[in-house]
Design an enzyme around this catalytic site. Structure first.
Site, PDB file in Angstrom:
ATOM      1  CD  GLU A   1      -2.962  -0.854  -0.178  1.00 34.18           C
ATOM      2  OE1 GLU A   1      -3.040   0.170  -0.869  1.00 34.18           O
ATOM      3  OE2 GLU A   1      -3.777  -1.919  -0.614  1.00 34.18           O
TER       4      GLU A   1
ATOM      5  CE1 TYR B   1      -6.955   2.675  -0.315  1.00 30.54           C
ATOM      6  CE2 TYR B   1      -4.698   2.673   0.148  1.00 30.54           C
ATOM      7  CZ  TYR B   1      -5.719   2.156  -0.443  1.00 30.54           C
ATOM      8  OH  TYR B   1      -5.648   0.997  -1.384  1.00 30.54           O
TER       9      TYR B   1
ATOM     10  CG  ASP C   1      -8.380   3.900  -3.384  1.00 28.08           C
ATOM     11  OD1 ASP C   1      -9.787   3.726  -3.660  1.00 28.08           O
ATOM     12  OD2 ASP C   1      -7.479   3.322  -3.835  1.00 28.08           O
TER      13      ASP C   1
END
Ligand code: SF4
Length: 362
Positions: free
Chosen positions: A43, A123, A141
Site C-alpha cells: 500500500e 487510507y 481512495d
C-alpha cells in the site's frame, strides 16, 4: 434483503471469480489472511503509482527483506537506492521509520493504532486493518470514491463530496469478509468502473447503479477545475574527473528527494535561480533543459557539464559513478545527459559510462 447487502453480495461473488492475482494478496474467501507486512509495504508503494510498476519493487523488497524486522535492520541508503524509481522519497524514509517502530512492538491491529505510525494515513490504516485483520474499516481512495459517486449518483464535486462518499461506502462495508470487500472495490475501480469510460456492461453492480440508469456514469465524479501546475527552474552541474569519478552530493534529509544522491545544483524555484558553479572550469551548457513532472510542479533543469583532470569542489564530492538506477528519476535524466555530453562532445573516453555505470537495479 436490504439493497446494501445485495450490492455487497454481488460484489463478493464477482471478486471470488475475478480477483486480480497480486503478489501481496491471498486468494479470495480464504481462511488465511494476508501478511500485515505485505499489505503495508504494497500500500505504501502503491500510493500514486500503478500496480504494474509496484510488482517488481514489491518482489525485490520482500526477497531482500522478507519481514519487517529485516527491513528495520537495513541500511537507509540500501533501502533508498532500492526505492529509486518509485518516486516520493519521503515515503521510503517513513517506510524505514515505521519498520523500526513495528519491529519493536508489532503492527497494531486497529485503525487508530496504525494511523499513529509514521507514513500511514487514513487510507493505508483502513486497508491494513481490513485486509490483514478483517476489521470492517472503510477503505477510501480515488478509485473507491469514483465507484461510490457513480453507484449512488452523487453529483456534488470533489473534494466537498468526500464525506458523503465515505458514508455511502460505510453503508456497504460488511462485518464479515471486510478485507475481500475492500479489495473487491479496489479491483472494480481499477478494472471495470474505470475513469473515462466505465465498462458498465461487465459490472456486477449494474442493476443497482443509479448513475448508469440515469446515463451519466462517465461524467462522475464531478471535480472542481484544477489550477495549472507552476513551473520551477533549477541549475545542476555534472562533472566527470579524468579517473571516471563524478561529482555528486547527498541531498539534505528533509524535503524533496531528501537523503538521495543527486547532482550538485540550486534550489528549484519559480524565479530564475542563481547558483555558482562548484569550481572553476569550462562548463558547457546542455542545449536542452532536463524536464520532469512532479505532483505539484513542472521542473526545467539547466544542466552544465565539465570534464576535468582534478578539482576541489565547494559542494558535493567526487565518487565512483553509481548505476543510473540508484538515482531518483530527475537526477538520473541529468546524470545520463551529462555522461552523454562528456562522451560525445568532450570527445575522450568513449565507453567510460558503460564501464562505470554498474548493473541496473530497477
Ligand atoms: Fe461503475 Fe458502470 Fe458499475 Fe455503475 S454500472 S458501478 S458506473 S461500472
Amino acid at each position: 434483503m436490504p439493497e446494501s447487502a445485495k450490492i455487497g453480495g454481488n460484489l463478493l461473488t464477482w471478486y471470488d471469480a475475478q480477483a486480480r492475482v497480486l503478489p501481496w494478496r491471498v486468494p479470495p474467501n480464504s481462511e488465511q489472511r494476508a501478511e500485515p507486512y505485505h499489505v503495508w509495504l504494497s500500500e505504501i508503494m502503491l500510493q500514486q503509482t500503478t500496480v504494474a510498476a509496484v510488482k517488481p519493487y514489491f518482489e525485490a523488497f520482500t526477497r531482500r527483506w522478507p519481514d519487517v524486522a529485516a527491513l528495520a535492520a537495513a541500511r537507509d541508503e540500501d533501502v533508498l537506492a532500492a526505492w529509486a524509481g518509485l518516486g516520493y522519497y519521503a515515503r521510503a524514509r517513513n517506510l524505514l521509520k515505521c519498520a523500526r517502530v513495528v519491529a519493536q512492538s508489532g503492527f497494531p491491529t486497529d485503525e487508530a493504532g496504525l494511523l499513529a505510525l509514521p507514513g500511514i494515513g487514513p487510507y493505508t490504516a483502513a486497508a491494513i486493518a481490513a485486509i490483514a485483520y478483517g476489521v470492517p474499516a472503510v477503505v477510501m481512495d480515488g478509485n473507491i470514491e469514483r465507484v461510490m459517486a457513480r453507484l449512488f449518483d452523487e453529483r456534488e464535486a470533489l473534494p466537498a463530496v468526500k464525506p458523503k462518499l465515505k458514508a455511502r461506502a460505510a453503508g456497504l462495508t460488511p462485518a464479515k469478509r471486510a478485507g475481500d470487500h475492500a479489495q473487491a472495490l479496489m479491483d472494480l475501480g481499477a478494472t471495470i468502473c474505470i475513469p473515462k469510460a466505465p465498462r458498465c456492461e461487465r459490472c456486477p453492480l449494474q442493476a443497482h447503479c443509479v448513475s448508469f440508469k440515469a446515463g451519466v456514469a462517465a461524467e462522475l465524479p464531478k471535480r472542481l477545475p484544477k489550477k495549472p501546475k507552476p513551473t520551477r527552474q533549477g541549475v545542476a552541474y555534472f562533472a566527470r574527473r579524468a579517473d571516471g569519478h563524478v561529482l555528486l552530493e547527498t541531498r539534505p534529509p528533509k524535503g524533496l528527494l531528501g537523503g538521495m544522491l543527486g547532482l550538485v545544483g540550486s534550489d528549484w524555484t519559480e524565479e530564475t535561480p542563481v547558483f555558482d558553479p562548484p569550481f572553476a572550469a569550462q562548463w558547457q551548457r546542455h542545449t536542452k533543459d532536463i524536464t520532469h513532472v512532479f505532483t505539484h510542479f513542472n521542473l526545467n533543469l539547466t544542466l552544465y557539464v565539465a570534464e576535468i583532470k582534478a578539482a576541489n569542489p565547494r559542494a558535493g564530492s567526487f565518487m565512483p559513478a553509481p548505476a543510473p538506477s540508484d538515482l531518483p528519476s530527475i537526477m538520473r535524466k541529468a546524470y545520463e545527459a551529462g555522461f552523454l555530453i562528456c562522451d560525445i562532445d568532450c570527445g575522450a573516453k568513449l565507453g567510460q559510462y558503460g564501464k562505470n555505470r554498474g548493473p541496473k537495479s530497477g
